[in-house]
Write an enzyme that holds these catalytic residues in place. Structure first.
Site, PDB file in Angstrom:
ATOM      1  N   TYR A 199       0.845  -1.205   0.000  1.00  0.00           N
ATOM      2  CA  TYR A 199       0.000   0.000   0.000  1.00  0.00           C
ATOM      3  C   TYR A 199       0.877   1.249   0.000  1.00  0.00           C
ATOM      4  O   TYR A 199       0.687   2.155  -0.826  1.00  0.00           O
ATOM      5  CB  TYR A 199      -0.892  -0.038   1.251  1.00  0.00           C
ATOM      6  CG  TYR A 199      -1.898   1.089   1.371  1.00  0.00           C
ATOM      7  CD1 TYR A 199      -2.997   1.166   0.521  1.00  0.00           C
ATOM      8  CD2 TYR A 199      -1.779   2.049   2.378  1.00  0.00           C
ATOM      9  CE1 TYR A 199      -3.947   2.182   0.661  1.00  0.00           C
ATOM     10  CE2 TYR A 199      -2.716   3.056   2.528  1.00  0.00           C
ATOM     11  CZ  TYR A 199      -3.801   3.117   1.664  1.00  0.00           C
ATOM     12  OH  TYR A 199      -4.741   4.128   1.811  1.00  0.00           O
TER      13      TYR A 199
HETATM   14  N1  LIG Z   1     -10.084   5.688   4.880  1.00  0.00           N
HETATM   15  C1  LIG Z   1      -8.853   6.078   5.181  1.00  0.00           C
HETATM   16  O1  LIG Z   1      -8.452   6.120   6.366  1.00  0.00           O
HETATM   17  C2  LIG Z   1      -7.910   6.524   4.071  1.00  0.00           C
HETATM   18  C3  LIG Z   1      -6.755   7.235   4.440  1.00  0.00           C
HETATM   19  C4  LIG Z   1      -5.879   7.659   3.437  1.00  0.00           C
HETATM   20  C5  LIG Z   1      -6.151   7.374   2.105  1.00  0.00           C
HETATM   21  N2  LIG Z   1      -7.267   6.682   1.775  1.00  0.00           N
HETATM   22  C6  LIG Z   1      -7.516   6.416   0.353  1.00  0.00           C
HETATM   23  O2  LIG Z   1      -8.728   7.019  -0.030  1.00  0.00           O
HETATM   24  C7  LIG Z   1      -9.279   6.323  -1.152  1.00  0.00           C
HETATM   25  C8  LIG Z   1     -10.744   6.044  -0.881  1.00  0.00           C
HETATM   26  O3  LIG Z   1     -10.843   5.192   0.246  1.00  0.00           O
HETATM   27  P1  LIG Z   1     -12.099   5.166   1.217  1.00  0.00           P
HETATM   28  O4  LIG Z   1     -11.574   5.222   2.592  1.00  0.00           O
HETATM   29  O5  LIG Z   1     -13.129   6.124   0.768  1.00  0.00           O
HETATM   30  O6  LIG Z   1     -12.551   3.634   0.970  1.00  0.00           O
HETATM   31  P2  LIG Z   1     -13.946   2.937   0.737  1.00  0.00           P
HETATM   32  O7  LIG Z   1     -15.045   3.626   1.481  1.00  0.00           O
HETATM   33  O8  LIG Z   1     -13.706   1.493   1.004  1.00  0.00           O
HETATM   34  O9  LIG Z   1     -14.201   3.154  -0.830  1.00  0.00           O
HETATM   35  C9  LIG Z   1     -13.360   2.580  -1.787  1.00  0.00           C
HETATM   36  C10 LIG Z   1     -13.999   2.798  -3.135  1.00  0.00           C
HETATM   37  O10 LIG Z   1     -13.111   2.343  -4.155  1.00  0.00           O
HETATM   38  C11 LIG Z   1     -13.790   1.367  -4.960  1.00  0.00           C
HETATM   39  N3  LIG Z   1     -12.799   0.435  -5.460  1.00  0.00           N
HETATM   40  C12 LIG Z   1     -11.935  -0.329  -4.744  1.00  0.00           C
HETATM   41  N4  LIG Z   1     -11.194  -1.083  -5.559  1.00  0.00           N
HETATM   42  C13 LIG Z   1     -11.572  -0.781  -6.831  1.00  0.00           C
HETATM   43  C14 LIG Z   1     -11.182  -1.225  -8.101  1.00  0.00           C
HETATM   44  N5  LIG Z   1     -10.222  -2.155  -8.253  1.00  0.00           N
HETATM   45  N6  LIG Z   1     -11.782  -0.698  -9.195  1.00  0.00           N
HETATM   46  C15 LIG Z   1     -12.759   0.244  -9.073  1.00  0.00           C
HETATM   47  N7  LIG Z   1     -13.159   0.713  -7.874  1.00  0.00           N
HETATM   48  C16 LIG Z   1     -12.585   0.197  -6.779  1.00  0.00           C
HETATM   49  C17 LIG Z   1     -14.839   0.754  -4.030  1.00  0.00           C
HETATM   50  O11 LIG Z   1     -15.926   0.164  -4.705  1.00  0.00           O
HETATM   51  P3  LIG Z   1     -15.924  -1.392  -5.158  1.00  0.00           P
HETATM   52  O12 LIG Z   1     -15.315  -2.168  -4.037  1.00  0.00           O
HETATM   53  O13 LIG Z   1     -17.353  -1.705  -5.434  1.00  0.00           O
HETATM   54  O14 LIG Z   1     -15.093  -1.429  -6.405  1.00  0.00           O
HETATM   55  C18 LIG Z   1     -15.297   2.031  -3.313  1.00  0.00           C
HETATM   56  O15 LIG Z   1     -16.169   2.769  -4.128  1.00  0.00           O
HETATM   57  C19 LIG Z   1      -8.426   5.065  -1.325  1.00  0.00           C
HETATM   58  O16 LIG Z   1      -7.514   5.248  -2.385  1.00  0.00           O
HETATM   59  C20 LIG Z   1      -7.679   4.957  -0.005  1.00  0.00           C
HETATM   60  O17 LIG Z   1      -6.446   4.293  -0.151  1.00  0.00           O
HETATM   61  C21 LIG Z   1      -8.174   6.263   2.717  1.00  0.00           C
END
Ligand SMILES: NC(=O)c1ccc[n+]([C@@H]2O[C@H](COP(=O)([O-])OP(=O)(O)OC[C@H]3O[C@@H](n4cnc5c(N)ncnc54)[C@H](OP(=O)(O)O)[C@@H]3O)[C@@H](O)[C@H]2O)c1
Length: 254
Positions: free
Chosen positions: A157
């Site tokens: 990651y």
């Molecule tokens: N939450 C945190 O603490 C955090 C912190 C720093 C950075 N981030 C980053 O923020 C971004 C969004 O994360 P989030 O926390 O909002 O997560 P989340 O609520 O789990 O949402 C992830 C989204 O990405 C989609 N997704 C995952 N794999 C995919 C793929 N291979 N192709 C197309 N869509 C895909 C999922 O839908 P499907 O599974 O249906 O495809 C979902 O819509 C990510 O890049 C994550 O690394 C998150």
């Protein structure tokens, strides 16, 4: 006037968390949207919610690891709305959470493909479309992990997300003269399904909140507002930047 009036945007990871909050916000600010995630029903629900609220959003279900999907998203924006101005490349996965020697090779590749190769594929099709419109704004969702904090058990990651910053800088340098801006957004711990998949007990939540200077997690809407800043002309002189919206997790030592 809404800050994204007449703008056309792609948002990936739009069915949940940060991407879903950004989709609602960008639509409310006047953008016409092409939304992507793998789960059809959840993605359609986001698009429907936006449409009911008076916005414009079309869902394109697919996997961001696929070149075909990268091309399809841009084609949809061009066919449906006439071009592309903004791309919030936000979908991501944490992958296998084990020490580096224990990461399987397949797991490494899956995480790098989802978090980094997807961004290359996206830019490969998004940049030419933006050039047709005389410029645009690319935003890549990275993280503090691998940028300012070496968080254990997140080797693939961290590597993929740090790679996004390098890719973003090169795109910014290559196409700045032609009106394209590229930036990365680095959230801290955010209360989303991904966040909650790890922060799954009150004790872990309290520990993770305590890592942040603000002593709490972000709401996805707080991160979405920063994505809106990078998407809009409010950040017109900003390119090549890694914008930390991390509640101080990177500077906190208490
Ligand atoms: N939450 C945190 O603490 C955090 C912190 C720093 C950075 N981030 C980053 O923020 C971004 C969004 O994360 P989030 O926390 O909002 O997560 P989340 O609520 O789990 O949402 C992830 C989204 O990405 C989609 N997704 C995952 N794999 C995919 C793929 N291979 N192709 C197309 N869509 C895909 C999922 O839908 P499907 O599974 O249906 O495809 C979902 O819509 C990510 O890049 C994550 O690394 C998150």
């Amino acid at each position: 006037m809404p800050s994204l009036a007449d703008k056309i945007a792609i948002i990936t990871g739009a069915s949940s968390g940060i991407g879903r909050a950004a989709a609602r916000l960008f639509a409310a600010e006047g953008a016409r949207l092409v939304l992507c995630a793998r789960g059809k029903a959840e993605l359609a629900a986001t698009a429907d919610e936006i449409t009911r609220a008076g916005g414009v959003a079309v869902p394109v279900a697919g996997d961001v690891k696929s070149e075909e999907v990268a091309r399809k998203l841009v084609d949809k924006a061009c066919e449906e709305f006439g071009g592309l101005d903004i791309a919030f490349n936000n979908a991501g996965t944490m992958g296998e959470m084990v020490p580096v020697p224990e990461i399987s090779v397949a797991g490494w590749r899956e995480t790098i493909d989802t978090n980094l190769t997807s961004a290359f594929l996206a830019a490969k099709y998004q940049v030419p479309a933006m050039l047709e419109r005389g410029g645009g704004s690319l935003i890549f969702t990275s993280t503090f992990v691998g940028h300012t904090v070496g968080f254990p058990n997140l080797g693939a990651y961290a590597a993929g997300k740090a790679g996004l910053v390098g890719l973003m800088q090169v795109i910014a340098a290559e196409f700045g003269a032609q009106g394209i801006r590229a930036n990365a957004l680095l959230p801290g711990g955010t209360d989303t399904p991904m966040g909650r998949s790890v922060i799954n007990t009150p004790e872990i939540r309290s520990f993770v909140e305590g890592l942040h200077a603000l002593k709490r997690l972000a709401e996805p809407e707080e991160i979405a507002r920063s994505a809106l800043f990078l998407a809009s002309d409010a950040s017109s002189f900003m390119t090549g930047s890694a914008l930390m919206v991390d509640g101080g997790v990177s500077i906190n030592r208490t």
